[in-house]
Scaffold this active site. Structure first.
Site, PDB file in Angstrom:
ATOM      1  N   SER A 212     -16.848   2.051   7.017  1.00 13.19           N
ATOM      2  CA  SER A 212     -15.761   2.816   6.413  1.00 13.19           C
ATOM      3  C   SER A 212     -15.687   4.228   6.965  1.00 13.19           C
ATOM      4  O   SER A 212     -16.674   4.972   6.931  1.00 13.19           O
ATOM      5  CB  SER A 212     -15.976   2.864   4.891  1.00 13.19           C
TER       6      SER A 212
ATOM      7  N   CYS B  35      -6.601   9.619   3.076  1.00 12.25           N
ATOM      8  CA  CYS B  35      -7.127   8.376   2.515  1.00 12.25           C
ATOM      9  C   CYS B  35      -5.961   7.498   2.076  1.00 12.25           C
ATOM     10  O   CYS B  35      -4.962   7.997   1.544  1.00 12.25           O
ATOM     11  CB  CYS B  35      -8.035   8.678   1.324  1.00 12.25           C
ATOM     12  N   GLY B  36      -6.081   6.193   2.284  1.00  9.00           N
ATOM     13  CA  GLY B  36      -5.007   5.275   1.937  1.00  9.00           C
ATOM     14  C   GLY B  36      -4.663   5.252   0.464  1.00  9.00           C
ATOM     15  O   GLY B  36      -3.591   4.781   0.079  1.00  9.00           O
TER      16      GLY B  36
END
Length: 533
Positions: A101, A222-223
Site C-alpha cells: 500500500s 487518498c482514494g
C-alpha cells in the site's frame, strides 16, 4: 523447482570437474543451499509470480468462486508471518497474495516520518519495501527447508531409508512462501518517464503487478478523501504504456497492470484535452465538464470557452485553475475510464467506492462487462469504511423493503454496542462474512484485499499490551496475552531466535568451519529449548 537430487548431481559434477582444492566442500551442503535459495534475483521472483497471477486469473474466469485475497503489509516481517500463517493453517499459499500500500509506505516507511497519502514520500521507498518483503519471504523458505534438511540428515545418519525418502519428498514438493505482490505506484510519481523508471525498479525488486491510478501525480489524494483531480485518458494511457514497456524490457512478459480509477469520488480535472474529432476519447472527457451556455458578448478577455452543439459554453473553473465536472457524471466517467484502460493495455481494474456495497459495485462492473466481458476487479476492502455501520444499515434497508419490523432499531445509531448480538446485527455480520464471495460472484471481483489491516493490528495489539503491562497485570499481560497464546497455537515466532535465523546460522557455521564451529544452539544453554520442537 530444482530438486535436491538434481542439485546434488550438479554439484558433484562441478566438483569432479574443478575438484582439487574443493576437498572440504560437501556436495550435500552445497545442494542444500541451492535448494534453500530458489530465487536468485527479483526478476526471477517477478517472472515466477506473474505466471501464478495469470494462472489464477484464468481459473477465476472459468469459476468465480476461485477469487484471490491479500492483506496489506508495511514490513517484510509482517508479510513473512502472514504467509507462514497461511501455510500453517491452510497448508498452502495458493491464491494468497501480498498487497503493498502506498498509504502505508507514506505513513510508516518515509524518512520524513508519517505522511498523508499524497505521494510525498521517497519513491525509492516503494521498491525498497518490495525487496525487503521478498527477503523475508525467502528467509521463511530457508528456515522451513533448513528444518527439513536437518530431519533428512538425522534419518540418513540413523539409516532410516524410508524416513529419508519421506523427508526428501517434502523437500522436493516444498511450496514457497514467495507469492505475488500487487504494488501501488500511486499516480506514477511524475510524468510517464518517471513512471517507467520507477516501474523498472519495482519489477527488479520482484513486483509482478503494478497498480496505477488516474489522478494528477502532484495533486494525488487518498482514494477515500476529497480533493481528487483526474487526468485525461491520453495521459493515463501513456503511463499504462510506460508500465507495460518496463515489464517487456525486463523480460516479464506476463506482468500485470491494475488500472485504478478515482473518478467516482473525483469532481475535478487539471486540464482539457485536445479533441481531434467529435466523439473521440478527448471529446467524451470534455463532455462531462460542468459548463454554462453564454453569448460571446458575455465572455471576458483571455477566458477559455467550449463550443458545444453550435453554442458557446463557459466551463466551471475554480480559482486554482482546475475544471469542475458535472454532478451525476461520476459513474459514467468510471465506466469510460475502465473500458478505455482495458482496451489499451490494462489487465485489471480498481474502482474506489464510497461504501462496500455489492450491488453498487456490480452496477459499474456489469456496465464495463457489456463491452469487455472478462473485465476483472481488484477491490479494496478498505478500513476507511465503517463496515459494521454500513452493513447494519444495508440489512436495515433490506428489512424495510421486505416489510419486516425495524421498530427496535435506530438506523442512524446502528453502530451502538446495544445492537450487538441482535437479529439485525447477526444478519449484517453474515453479509460481511460472505462479502468477498458475493462480490466475486456478482461484481467481477477477482482479488480482494485490505489495504491497511496490519497497520491497525499493530496499533491494537500494542495498545492492548501497553494497557495491561503498565497497569495492574504487569508481566501477565505479556505472558497471558502473547506468549501463552503463541505456545498453544504453535506460532513459530515464540522461538524468536530461530525465526531470526539462528538455526540456519548454526548449520552454515558447521558447513563453513566443520568441528571448529561455535554454535548458538547448545542444548544446555539455549533458552529457546524451553519451547520444545
Amino acid at each position: 523447482m530444482t530438486t535436491y537430487k538434481s542439485a546434488l548431481e550438479h554439484v558433484r559434477a562441478v566438483k569432479a570437474k574443478l575438484g582439487g582444492t574443493w576437498g572440504a566442500i560437501h556436495p550435500e551442503d552445497a545442494a542444500r543451499m541451492i535448494v534453500q535459495n530458489r530465487f536468485r534475483t527479483g526478476l526471477d521472483i517477478a517472472k515466477y509470480t506473474a505466471s501464478i497471477m495469470r494462472k489464477d486469473m484464468a481459473e477465476y474466469d472459468a469459476d468465480t468462486s476461485k477469487y484471490t485475497q491479500s492483506l496489506g503489509c508495511w514490513h517484510g516481517f509482517i508479510a513473512q508471518q502472514k504467509m507462514i500463517a497461511n501455510k500453517k493453517y491452510f497448508g498452502t499459499t495458493d491464491k494468497k497474495y501480498i498487497y503493498l500500500s502506498g498509504w502505508m509506505v507514506a505513513a510508516l516507511r518515509s524518512d520524513f516520518g508519517p505522511l498523508p497519502d499524497q505521494s510525498m514520500h521517497e519513491k525509492t521507498s516503494v521498491p525498497a519495501l518490495i525487496e525487503e518483503i521478498y527477503t523475508f519471504l525467502r528467509q521463511a523458505d530457508a528456515r522451513e527447508l533448513n528444518d527439513l534438511f536437518r530431519a533428512l540428515q538425522k534419518a540418513e545418519e540413523a539409516g532410516d531409508a524410508a524416513k529419508a525418502a519421506e523427508v526428501e519428498a517434502k523437500i522436493n514438493g516444498f511450496q514457497t512462501h514467495v507469492v505475488p505482490i500487487i504494488a501501488d505506484i500511486d499516480a506514477g510519481f511524475g510524468n510517464e518517464e518517471a513512471t517507467y523508471l520507477l516501474t523498472k525498479k519495482m519489477i527488479e525488486a520482484g513486483a509482478c503487478a503494478i497498480q496505477i491510478e488516474n489522478q494528477v501525480s502532484d495533486a494525488k489524494q487518498c482514494g477515500h478523501q476529497a480533493g481528487k483531480v483526474t487526468v485525461p485518458h491520453e495521459d493515463f494511457l501513456a503511463k499504462i504504456n510506460a508500465v507495460r514497456l518496463a515489464f517487456l524490457e525486463l523480460g516479464i512478459d506476463e506482468g500485470v497492470i491494475v488500472a485504478r480509477t478515482d473518478s467516482e469520488g473525483a469532481d475535478l480535472t487539471q486540464k482539457i484535452p485536445v479533441s481531434k474529432k467529435k466523439g473521440d476519447i478527448a471529446s467524451q472527457y470534455i463532455s462531462y465538464l460542468d459548463t454554462k451556455e453564454i453569448d460571446i458578448s458575455e465572455a471576458a478577455d483571455d477566458e477559455i470557452l467550449i463550443k458545444r452543439d453550435g453554442k458557446l459554453h463557459r466551463p466551471t473553473r475554480l480559482a486554482s485553475g482546475l475544471y469542475q465536472f458535472r454532478e451525476g457524471t461520476q459513474i459514467d466517467r468510471v465506466v469510460l475510464d475502465c473500458v478505455t484502460s482495458l482496451q489499451n493495455g490494462a489487465d485489471m481494474l480498481w474502482i474506489e467506492t464510497p461504501t462496500p456495497n455489492v450491488a453498487e459495485i456490480a452496477h459499474m462492473v456489469n456496465r464495463v462487462k457489456e463491452i469487455v466481458p472478462n473485465a476483472k476487479l481488484v477491490y479494496n476492502n478498505s478500513p476507511s469504511f465503517n463496515w459494521t455501520l454500513n452493513f447494519r444499515q444495508q440489512a436495515y434497508d433490506r428489512w424495510v423493503a421486505a416489510g419486516k419490523d425495524v421498530s427496535a432499531y435506530d438506523r442512524a445509531k446502528l453502530m451502538d454496542a446495544k445492537y450487538d448480538g441482535t437479529e439485525l446485527s447477526n444478519d449484517a455480520d453474515e453479509m460481511i462474512r460472505t462479502f468477498q464471495a458475493d462480490a466475486a460472484r456478482e461484481a467481477g471481483v477477482f482479488h480482494h484485499l485490505i489495504t491497511l489491516p496490519t497497520y491497525h493490528t499493530a496499533a491494537l495489539s500494542t495498545h492492548e499490551l501497553a494497557k495491561g503491562y503498565f497497569g495492574e497485570l504487569g508481566m501477565l499481560a505479556y505472558v497471558g496475552g502473547v506468549q501463552r497464546k503463541e505456545i498453544r497455537e504453535g506460532i513459530a515466532c515464540v522461538k524468536h531466535q530461530a525465526m531470526a535465523g539462528s538455526d540456519i546460522g548454526d548449520d552454515h557455521k558447521e558447513m563453513f568451519s566443520g568441528d571448529n564451529a561455535l554454535k548458538a544452539g547448545d542444548a544446555s544453554k539455549n533458552t529457546m529449548n524451553q519451547f520444545g520442537g
